[in-house]
Design an enzyme around this catalytic site. Structure first.
Site, PDB file in Angstrom:
ATOM      1  N   TYR A  46       0.884  -1.116  -0.123  1.00 25.37           N
ATOM      2  CA  TYR A  46       0.068  -0.067   0.113  1.00 25.37           C
ATOM      3  C   TYR A  46       0.931   1.298  -0.077  1.00 25.37           C
ATOM      4  O   TYR A  46       1.789   1.409   0.699  1.00 25.37           O
ATOM      5  CB  TYR A  46      -0.960   0.078   1.343  1.00 25.37           C
ATOM      6  CG  TYR A  46      -2.300  -0.120   0.867  1.00 25.37           C
ATOM      7  CD1 TYR A  46      -3.005   0.729  -0.097  1.00 25.37           C
ATOM      8  CD2 TYR A  46      -3.167  -1.215   1.367  1.00 25.37           C
ATOM      9  CE1 TYR A  46      -4.233   0.513  -0.226  1.00 25.37           C
ATOM     10  CE2 TYR A  46      -4.304  -1.289   0.877  1.00 25.37           C
ATOM     11  CZ  TYR A  46      -5.098  -0.536   0.152  1.00 25.37           C
ATOM     12  OH  TYR A  46      -6.360  -0.822  -0.112  1.00 25.37           O
ATOM     13  N   GLU A  48      -0.600   4.704  -0.444  1.00 29.81           N
ATOM     14  CA  GLU A  48      -1.496   6.099  -0.379  1.00 29.81           C
ATOM     15  C   GLU A  48      -0.505   7.154  -0.321  1.00 29.81           C
ATOM     16  O   GLU A  48       0.090   7.368   0.551  1.00 29.81           O
ATOM     17  CB  GLU A  48      -2.587   5.711   0.465  1.00 29.81           C
ATOM     18  CG  GLU A  48      -3.762   5.234  -0.096  1.00 29.81           C
ATOM     19  CD  GLU A  48      -4.806   4.668   0.794  1.00 29.81           C
ATOM     20  OE1 GLU A  48      -4.477   4.083   1.915  1.00 29.81           O
ATOM     21  OE2 GLU A  48      -5.905   4.629   0.493  1.00 29.81           O
ATOM     22  N   ASP A 196      -5.720  14.030 -24.960  1.00 34.35           N
ATOM     23  CA  ASP A 196      -5.638  12.859 -24.581  1.00 34.35           C
ATOM     24  C   ASP A 196      -5.031  11.846 -25.777  1.00 34.35           C
ATOM     25  O   ASP A 196      -5.459  11.802 -26.817  1.00 34.35           O
ATOM     26  CB  ASP A 196      -7.067  12.168 -24.312  1.00 34.35           C
ATOM     27  CG  ASP A 196      -7.273  10.629 -24.164  1.00 34.35           C
ATOM     28  OD1 ASP A 196      -6.262  10.004 -24.096  1.00 34.35           O
ATOM     29  OD2 ASP A 196      -8.310  10.258 -23.795  1.00 34.35           O
ATOM     30  N   ARG A 231      -1.359  -2.183 -18.489  1.00 30.95           N
ATOM     31  CA  ARG A 231      -2.795  -1.262 -18.444  1.00 30.95           C
ATOM     32  C   ARG A 231      -2.786  -0.240 -17.092  1.00 30.95           C
ATOM     33  O   ARG A 231      -2.648  -0.735 -16.029  1.00 30.95           O
ATOM     34  CB  ARG A 231      -4.072  -2.151 -18.056  1.00 30.95           C
ATOM     35  CG  ARG A 231      -4.656  -2.829 -19.050  1.00 30.95           C
ATOM     36  CD  ARG A 231      -5.668  -3.832 -19.026  1.00 30.95           C
ATOM     37  NE  ARG A 231      -5.714  -4.151 -20.396  1.00 30.95           N
ATOM     38  CZ  ARG A 231      -6.216  -3.747 -21.562  1.00 30.95           C
ATOM     39  NH1 ARG A 231      -6.815  -2.570 -21.351  1.00 30.95           N
ATOM     40  NH2 ARG A 231      -6.287  -4.106 -22.817  1.00 30.95           N
TER      41      ARG A 231
END
Ligand code: DSN
Length: 393
Positions: A46, A48, A196, A231
Protein backbone atom coordinates in the site's frame (compact mmCIF):
# COMPACT_ATOMS: atom_id res chain seq x y z
CA UNK A 1 0.51 -22.76 -10.73
CA UNK A 2 -1.70 -24.45 -8.11
CA UNK A 3 -5.00 -23.05 -9.43
CA UNK A 4 -5.47 -25.31 -12.43
CA UNK A 5 -8.65 -23.64 -13.65
CA UNK A 6 -7.00 -20.24 -13.88
CA UNK A 7 -3.83 -21.78 -15.30
CA UNK A 8 -5.89 -23.34 -18.08
CA UNK A 9 -7.64 -20.05 -18.85
CA UNK A 10 -4.27 -18.29 -19.07
CA UNK A 11 -2.95 -20.99 -21.43
CA UNK A 12 -6.10 -20.87 -23.55
CA UNK A 13 -5.86 -17.10 -23.82
CA UNK A 14 -2.20 -17.40 -24.78
CA UNK A 15 -3.13 -19.85 -27.54
CA UNK A 16 -5.94 -17.58 -28.74
CA UNK A 17 -3.67 -14.53 -28.81
CA UNK A 18 -1.03 -16.44 -30.78
CA UNK A 19 -3.53 -17.80 -33.30
CA UNK A 20 -5.33 -14.64 -34.35
CA UNK A 21 -4.42 -11.61 -36.44
CA UNK A 22 -5.06 -8.83 -33.94
CA UNK A 23 -6.19 -5.61 -35.57
CA UNK A 24 -7.66 -3.93 -32.49
CA UNK A 25 -5.85 -0.57 -32.61
CA UNK A 26 -5.83 -0.11 -28.83
CA UNK A 27 -4.19 -3.46 -28.05
CA UNK A 28 -0.57 -4.53 -28.08
CA UNK A 29 1.81 -7.22 -26.82
CA UNK A 30 4.00 -6.36 -23.84
CA UNK A 31 7.46 -7.79 -23.18
CA UNK A 32 8.18 -10.52 -20.63
CA UNK A 33 9.95 -7.90 -18.49
CA UNK A 34 6.80 -5.77 -18.37
CA UNK A 35 4.78 -8.80 -17.26
CA UNK A 36 7.40 -9.70 -14.65
CA UNK A 37 7.32 -6.20 -13.17
CA UNK A 38 3.52 -6.09 -13.32
CA UNK A 39 3.23 -9.39 -11.44
CA UNK A 40 5.95 -8.55 -8.93
CA UNK A 41 5.76 -8.29 -5.14
CA UNK A 42 5.25 -4.53 -5.48
CA UNK A 43 1.62 -5.58 -5.74
CA UNK A 44 1.67 -6.35 -2.00
CA UNK A 45 2.37 -2.78 -0.97
CA UNK A 46 0.00 0.00 0.00
CA UNK A 47 1.43 3.41 -0.91
CA UNK A 48 -1.40 5.93 -0.56
CA UNK A 49 -0.02 9.40 -1.11
CA UNK A 50 2.94 10.47 -3.22
CA UNK A 51 6.71 9.85 -2.92
CA UNK A 52 7.99 11.04 0.48
CA UNK A 53 4.45 11.98 1.56
CA UNK A 54 2.67 8.65 2.15
CA UNK A 55 0.11 7.44 4.63
CA UNK A 56 1.84 4.10 5.32
CA UNK A 57 5.34 3.15 6.40
CA UNK A 58 7.75 0.92 4.49
CA UNK A 59 8.07 3.07 1.38
CA UNK A 60 11.84 2.89 0.74
CA UNK A 61 11.43 1.05 -2.54
CA UNK A 62 8.03 2.34 -3.64
CA UNK A 63 9.25 5.94 -3.46
CA UNK A 64 12.27 5.09 -5.62
CA UNK A 65 10.09 3.16 -8.06
CA UNK A 66 7.49 5.91 -8.50
CA UNK A 67 10.17 8.60 -8.93
CA UNK A 68 12.03 6.48 -11.47
CA UNK A 69 8.82 5.94 -13.42
CA UNK A 70 8.15 9.71 -13.39
CA UNK A 71 11.71 10.46 -14.56
CA UNK A 72 11.42 7.96 -17.41
CA UNK A 73 8.05 9.35 -18.48
CA UNK A 74 9.35 12.92 -18.70
CA UNK A 75 12.51 11.82 -20.48
CA UNK A 76 10.65 9.76 -23.09
CA UNK A 77 8.64 12.80 -24.17
CA UNK A 78 11.67 15.14 -23.94
CA UNK A 79 10.22 17.12 -21.03
CA UNK A 80 12.11 18.77 -18.20
CA UNK A 81 11.16 18.55 -14.57
CA UNK A 82 10.65 22.23 -13.80
CA UNK A 83 8.42 22.67 -16.86
CA UNK A 84 6.28 19.51 -16.69
CA UNK A 85 5.05 17.25 -13.93
CA UNK A 86 3.73 13.73 -14.36
CA UNK A 87 1.40 11.71 -12.18
CA UNK A 88 1.89 7.98 -12.83
CA UNK A 89 -0.80 6.71 -10.46
CA UNK A 90 -3.99 6.68 -12.62
CA UNK A 91 -5.37 3.18 -12.82
CA UNK A 92 -6.41 3.59 -16.45
CA UNK A 93 -7.40 6.13 -19.11
CA UNK A 94 -10.99 6.97 -18.17
CA UNK A 95 -10.13 7.60 -14.48
CA UNK A 96 -7.16 9.72 -15.59
CA UNK A 97 -9.43 11.92 -17.70
CA UNK A 98 -12.01 12.05 -14.93
CA UNK A 99 -9.32 13.18 -12.46
CA UNK A 100 -8.28 16.05 -14.73
CA UNK A 101 -11.86 17.31 -14.99
CA UNK A 102 -12.41 16.81 -11.26
CA UNK A 103 -9.32 18.86 -10.51
CA UNK A 104 -9.72 21.60 -13.08
CA UNK A 105 -13.37 22.00 -14.10
CA UNK A 106 -16.11 23.03 -11.62
CA UNK A 107 -18.98 20.53 -11.52
CA UNK A 108 -21.58 21.56 -14.11
CA UNK A 109 -18.90 23.31 -16.19
CA UNK A 110 -18.30 22.78 -19.90
CA UNK A 111 -15.95 20.34 -21.58
CA UNK A 112 -15.51 20.53 -25.34
CA UNK A 113 -14.61 17.21 -26.94
CA UNK A 114 -15.19 14.84 -29.83
CA UNK A 115 -18.40 12.82 -29.41
CA UNK A 116 -18.06 9.05 -29.50
CA UNK A 117 -19.65 8.82 -32.96
CA UNK A 118 -17.02 11.22 -34.30
CA UNK A 119 -14.10 9.24 -32.90
CA UNK A 120 -13.89 10.63 -29.35
CA UNK A 121 -13.90 8.62 -26.12
CA UNK A 122 -16.66 8.04 -23.58
CA UNK A 123 -14.60 10.01 -21.06
CA UNK A 124 -14.56 13.10 -23.30
CA UNK A 125 -17.97 14.11 -21.94
CA UNK A 126 -20.27 11.46 -23.42
CA UNK A 127 -23.72 11.43 -21.72
CA UNK A 128 -23.51 7.76 -20.63
CA UNK A 129 -20.24 8.47 -18.80
CA UNK A 130 -19.95 10.32 -15.49
CA UNK A 131 -17.96 12.88 -17.51
CA UNK A 132 -21.14 13.76 -19.42
CA UNK A 133 -23.33 13.80 -16.30
CA UNK A 134 -21.14 15.91 -14.04
CA UNK A 135 -20.12 18.25 -16.87
CA UNK A 136 -21.71 19.44 -20.08
CA UNK A 137 -20.15 18.31 -23.37
CA UNK A 138 -19.79 20.85 -26.16
CA UNK A 139 -19.21 18.70 -29.24
CA UNK A 140 -16.31 19.16 -31.62
CA UNK A 141 -17.79 18.61 -35.06
CA UNK A 142 -16.45 16.64 -37.99
CA UNK A 143 -16.78 18.04 -41.50
CA UNK A 144 -19.07 15.54 -43.27
CA UNK A 145 -17.18 15.95 -46.57
CA UNK A 146 -13.58 15.61 -45.43
CA UNK A 147 -14.44 13.57 -42.31
CA UNK A 148 -11.83 15.63 -40.45
CA UNK A 149 -12.25 18.04 -37.55
CA UNK A 150 -13.94 21.25 -38.68
CA UNK A 151 -11.58 23.69 -36.93
CA UNK A 152 -13.50 26.78 -38.07
CA UNK A 153 -16.71 25.48 -36.51
CA UNK A 154 -14.78 24.35 -33.44
CA UNK A 155 -13.40 27.85 -33.01
CA UNK A 156 -16.78 29.53 -33.41
CA UNK A 157 -18.42 27.08 -30.99
CA UNK A 158 -15.62 27.47 -28.45
CA UNK A 159 -15.74 31.26 -28.54
CA UNK A 160 -19.52 31.17 -28.11
CA UNK A 161 -19.65 28.47 -25.39
CA UNK A 162 -16.39 29.28 -23.55
CA UNK A 163 -15.75 25.71 -22.35
CA UNK A 164 -13.68 25.46 -19.18
CA UNK A 165 -11.60 22.80 -20.87
CA UNK A 166 -11.11 21.54 -24.42
CA UNK A 167 -10.07 17.90 -24.76
CA UNK A 168 -8.66 16.70 -28.05
CA UNK A 169 -7.79 13.09 -28.65
CA UNK A 170 -9.49 10.10 -30.13
CA UNK A 171 -10.23 6.43 -30.24
CA UNK A 172 -11.43 6.36 -33.83
CA UNK A 173 -10.14 9.43 -35.68
CA UNK A 174 -7.44 8.36 -38.11
CA UNK A 175 -5.87 11.74 -38.83
CA UNK A 176 -3.31 14.09 -37.33
CA UNK A 177 -4.86 16.59 -34.93
CA UNK A 178 -3.71 20.18 -35.47
CA UNK A 179 -2.56 20.90 -31.90
CA UNK A 180 -1.36 24.39 -32.81
CA UNK A 181 -4.81 25.29 -34.06
CA UNK A 182 -6.37 23.76 -30.93
CA UNK A 183 -4.08 25.96 -28.80
CA UNK A 184 -5.20 29.06 -30.70
CA UNK A 185 -8.83 28.07 -30.18
CA UNK A 186 -8.28 27.42 -26.47
CA UNK A 187 -6.60 30.81 -26.12
CA UNK A 188 -9.47 32.51 -27.95
CA UNK A 189 -12.07 30.88 -25.69
CA UNK A 190 -10.07 31.07 -22.46
CA UNK A 191 -10.10 27.27 -22.07
CA UNK A 192 -7.57 24.84 -20.66
CA UNK A 193 -6.25 22.64 -23.48
CA UNK A 194 -5.99 18.96 -22.66
CA UNK A 195 -4.76 16.35 -25.12
CA UNK A 196 -5.70 12.72 -24.55
CA UNK A 197 -2.93 10.99 -26.50
CA UNK A 198 -3.83 7.48 -25.29
CA UNK A 199 -4.04 6.06 -28.80
CA UNK A 200 -0.99 7.72 -30.29
CA UNK A 201 1.39 8.22 -27.34
CA UNK A 202 3.76 5.55 -28.66
CA UNK A 203 3.78 7.27 -32.05
CA UNK A 204 4.69 10.56 -30.34
CA UNK A 205 7.45 8.84 -28.35
CA UNK A 206 8.71 7.29 -31.59
CA UNK A 207 8.59 10.66 -33.38
CA UNK A 208 6.11 9.38 -35.93
CA UNK A 209 3.16 11.63 -34.95
CA UNK A 210 3.24 15.30 -33.80
CA UNK A 211 3.90 15.89 -30.12
CA UNK A 212 1.14 17.77 -28.27
CA UNK A 213 3.45 19.00 -25.48
CA UNK A 214 4.35 22.29 -27.17
CA UNK A 215 0.70 23.35 -27.12
CA UNK A 216 -1.19 21.54 -24.37
CA UNK A 217 -1.65 22.45 -20.70
CA UNK A 218 -2.42 18.88 -19.74
CA UNK A 219 -1.72 15.60 -21.55
CA UNK A 220 -3.22 12.27 -20.53
CA UNK A 221 -2.34 8.86 -21.87
CA UNK A 222 -2.93 5.22 -21.25
CA UNK A 223 0.22 3.14 -21.26
CA UNK A 224 -1.06 -0.09 -22.81
CA UNK A 225 -1.76 0.93 -26.40
CA UNK A 226 0.99 2.14 -28.76
CA UNK A 227 3.24 2.66 -25.70
CA UNK A 228 3.29 -1.13 -25.29
CA UNK A 229 3.15 -1.13 -21.50
CA UNK A 230 0.76 -2.57 -18.92
CA UNK A 231 -2.80 -1.28 -18.40
CA UNK A 232 -2.38 2.05 -16.60
CA UNK A 233 -2.31 5.76 -17.38
CA UNK A 234 -0.32 8.93 -16.78
CA UNK A 235 -1.25 12.60 -16.53
CA UNK A 236 1.27 15.25 -17.58
CA UNK A 237 0.68 18.85 -16.48
CA UNK A 238 2.55 22.01 -17.37
CA UNK A 239 4.22 23.54 -14.34
CA UNK A 240 3.29 27.22 -14.07
CA UNK A 241 1.61 29.71 -11.76
CA UNK A 242 -1.77 27.99 -12.19
CA UNK A 243 -0.40 24.91 -10.37
CA UNK A 244 -2.67 22.61 -12.37
CA UNK A 245 -0.52 19.67 -11.34
CA UNK A 246 -1.31 20.14 -7.66
CA UNK A 247 -5.04 20.12 -8.36
CA UNK A 248 -4.66 17.00 -10.50
CA UNK A 249 -2.60 15.21 -7.85
CA UNK A 250 -5.31 15.93 -5.29
CA UNK A 251 -8.02 14.75 -7.67
CA UNK A 252 -6.24 11.40 -8.19
CA UNK A 253 -5.52 10.96 -4.48
CA UNK A 254 -7.49 11.41 -2.29
CA UNK A 255 -10.18 12.60 -4.75
CA UNK A 256 -10.70 9.45 -6.77
CA UNK A 257 -8.29 6.67 -5.94
CA UNK A 258 -6.81 5.00 -2.91
CA UNK A 259 -3.47 3.24 -3.00
CA UNK A 260 -1.66 3.27 -6.34
CA UNK A 261 -1.06 -0.11 -7.98
CA UNK A 262 2.68 -0.26 -7.51
CA UNK A 263 3.12 -3.40 -9.64
CA UNK A 264 1.45 -1.52 -12.46
CA UNK A 265 3.82 1.43 -11.95
CA UNK A 266 6.77 -0.99 -12.07
CA UNK A 267 5.48 -2.35 -15.39
CA UNK A 268 5.00 1.16 -16.78
CA UNK A 269 8.57 2.09 -15.78
CA UNK A 270 9.92 -0.95 -17.64
CA UNK A 271 7.87 -0.14 -20.76
CA UNK A 272 8.98 3.52 -20.74
CA UNK A 273 12.64 2.43 -20.80
CA UNK A 274 11.90 0.03 -23.67
CA UNK A 275 10.15 2.84 -25.57
CA UNK A 276 13.25 5.03 -25.27
CA UNK A 277 15.38 2.55 -27.24
CA UNK A 278 16.21 3.36 -30.89
CA UNK A 279 14.26 0.31 -32.10
CA UNK A 280 11.04 1.80 -30.80
CA UNK A 281 11.34 4.69 -33.29
CA UNK A 282 11.50 2.14 -36.10
CA UNK A 283 8.50 0.37 -34.61
CA UNK A 284 6.42 3.58 -34.43
CA UNK A 285 7.19 4.48 -38.05
CA UNK A 286 6.39 0.94 -39.19
CA UNK A 287 3.05 1.06 -37.34
CA UNK A 288 1.98 4.00 -39.51
CA UNK A 289 3.34 2.52 -42.75
CA UNK A 290 1.44 -0.68 -42.02
CA UNK A 291 -1.84 1.09 -41.26
CA UNK A 292 -1.46 3.08 -44.48
CA UNK A 293 -0.77 -0.10 -46.48
CA UNK A 294 -3.95 -1.64 -45.01
CA UNK A 295 -6.04 1.47 -45.74
CA UNK A 296 -4.74 1.92 -49.28
CA UNK A 297 -5.31 -1.70 -50.25
CA UNK A 298 -8.84 -1.67 -48.82
CA UNK A 299 -9.58 1.49 -50.83
CA UNK A 300 -8.15 -0.14 -53.96
CA UNK A 301 -10.44 -3.11 -53.36
CA UNK A 302 -13.48 -0.84 -53.24
CA UNK A 303 -14.06 -0.24 -49.52
CA UNK A 304 -14.90 3.19 -48.14
CA UNK A 305 -12.18 4.17 -45.72
CA UNK A 306 -13.17 7.12 -43.51
CA UNK A 307 -11.31 10.32 -44.47
CA UNK A 308 -9.81 8.35 -47.40
CA UNK A 309 -6.88 7.03 -45.40
CA UNK A 310 -4.91 7.42 -42.21
CA UNK A 311 -2.00 9.37 -40.70
CA UNK A 312 -1.82 7.11 -37.69
CA UNK A 313 -2.12 3.52 -36.52
CA UNK A 314 -5.84 3.17 -37.11
CA UNK A 315 -8.14 2.64 -40.04
CA UNK A 316 -11.88 3.18 -39.89
CA UNK A 317 -13.85 1.46 -42.64
CA UNK A 318 -17.46 2.08 -43.61
CA UNK A 319 -18.40 -1.52 -44.40
CA UNK A 320 -22.12 -0.71 -44.55
CA UNK A 321 -21.73 1.81 -47.40
CA UNK A 322 -25.37 2.89 -47.25
CA UNK A 323 -26.65 -0.67 -47.57
CA UNK A 324 -24.32 -1.75 -50.37
CA UNK A 325 -22.11 -3.60 -47.91
CA UNK A 326 -22.76 -5.34 -44.59
CA UNK A 327 -23.37 -4.09 -41.04
CA UNK A 328 -20.36 -3.55 -38.77
CA UNK A 329 -21.47 -6.19 -36.27
CA UNK A 330 -21.72 -8.85 -38.94
CA UNK A 331 -18.37 -7.83 -40.41
CA UNK A 332 -16.69 -8.10 -36.99
CA UNK A 333 -18.20 -11.57 -36.39
CA UNK A 334 -17.36 -12.82 -39.88
CA UNK A 335 -13.74 -11.70 -39.54
CA UNK A 336 -13.40 -13.22 -36.07
CA UNK A 337 -14.58 -16.56 -37.43
CA UNK A 338 -11.71 -16.35 -39.91
CA UNK A 339 -9.21 -15.43 -37.16
CA UNK A 340 -9.06 -11.66 -37.70
CA UNK A 341 -9.95 -9.61 -34.65
CA UNK A 342 -11.25 -6.06 -35.05
CA UNK A 343 -14.15 -4.13 -33.56
CA UNK A 344 -17.38 -2.74 -34.91
CA UNK A 345 -17.39 1.04 -34.70
CA UNK A 346 -19.57 4.03 -35.41
CA UNK A 347 -18.50 6.31 -38.25
CA UNK A 348 -18.94 10.09 -38.58
CA UNK A 349 -22.60 10.86 -39.38
CA UNK A 350 -23.60 7.36 -38.20
CA UNK A 351 -27.05 6.29 -39.42
CA UNK A 352 -27.18 2.94 -37.59
CA UNK A 353 -26.79 2.15 -33.86
CA UNK A 354 -23.63 1.90 -31.71
CA UNK A 355 -24.50 -1.80 -31.15
CA UNK A 356 -24.62 -2.48 -34.85
CA UNK A 357 -22.92 0.46 -36.54
CA UNK A 358 -21.79 1.05 -40.11
CA UNK A 359 -18.09 0.63 -39.52
CA UNK A 360 -15.26 -1.49 -38.28
CA UNK A 361 -12.10 -0.14 -36.69
CA UNK A 362 -8.73 -1.72 -37.33
CA UNK A 363 -5.16 -0.89 -36.47
CA UNK A 364 -1.59 -2.00 -36.87
CA UNK A 365 0.20 -1.70 -33.45
CA UNK A 366 -0.19 -5.30 -32.25
CA UNK A 367 0.74 -7.04 -35.50
CA UNK A 368 3.64 -4.62 -36.04
CA UNK A 369 5.00 -5.71 -32.65
CA UNK A 370 4.91 -9.22 -34.10
CA UNK A 371 7.12 -8.07 -36.98
CA UNK A 372 4.60 -7.61 -39.79
CA UNK A 373 5.46 -5.19 -42.60
CA UNK A 374 3.51 -3.44 -45.40
CA UNK A 375 3.37 -6.54 -47.63
CA UNK A 376 1.76 -8.50 -44.80
CA UNK A 377 -0.84 -5.79 -44.25
CA UNK A 378 -1.64 -5.80 -47.97
CA UNK A 379 -2.28 -9.54 -47.67
CA UNK A 380 -4.43 -8.94 -44.58
CA UNK A 381 -6.48 -6.35 -46.52
CA UNK A 382 -7.04 -8.88 -49.31
CA UNK A 383 -8.09 -11.53 -46.82
CA UNK A 384 -10.52 -9.09 -45.19
CA UNK A 385 -11.92 -8.18 -48.58
CA UNK A 386 -12.54 -11.79 -49.59
CA UNK A 387 -14.12 -12.69 -46.22
CA UNK A 388 -16.45 -9.69 -46.26
CA UNK A 389 -17.41 -10.15 -49.90
CA UNK A 390 -18.23 -13.82 -49.40
CA UNK A 391 -20.79 -12.70 -46.85
CA UNK A 392 -22.25 -10.25 -49.34
CA UNK A 393 -22.47 -12.80 -52.14
N1 DSN B 1 -11.27 1.07 -25.29
C1 DSN B 1 -10.24 1.91 -25.85
C2 DSN B 1 -10.19 1.80 -27.32
O1 DSN B 1 -10.34 0.69 -27.78
O2 DSN B 1 -10.00 2.76 -28.02
C3 DSN B 1 -10.36 3.29 -25.39
O3 DSN B 1 -10.52 3.30 -24.02
Amino acid sequence: MKDKKIEKLIKDEETRQKKVINLIPSENYVSKDVLTALGSIFDNKYAEGYPHARYYGGQTNTDKLEELCQERALKLFKLVKNEWYVNVQPLSGAPANLAVYLGLVPLGGKIMGLPLSSGGHLSHGQKVSITGKAWQQIPIEIDPKTERINYEKMEADAIREKPNLIVVGFTAYPRIVDFKKCREIADASGSILMVDMSHFAGLVAGEAYPSPFRYADVVTTTTHKTLRGPRAAMIFAKVDARELWKKIDKAIFPGLQGGPHMGQIAGVAVALAEDAKPDFKKYAKQVIKNAQALANELIRLGWRVISSGTDSHLVLVDVWMNGRGLPGKEAEAKLEKAGIICNKNTIPGETRSPFDPSGIRMGSPAETTRGKKEKDFIQIARKIDSILRKKQG
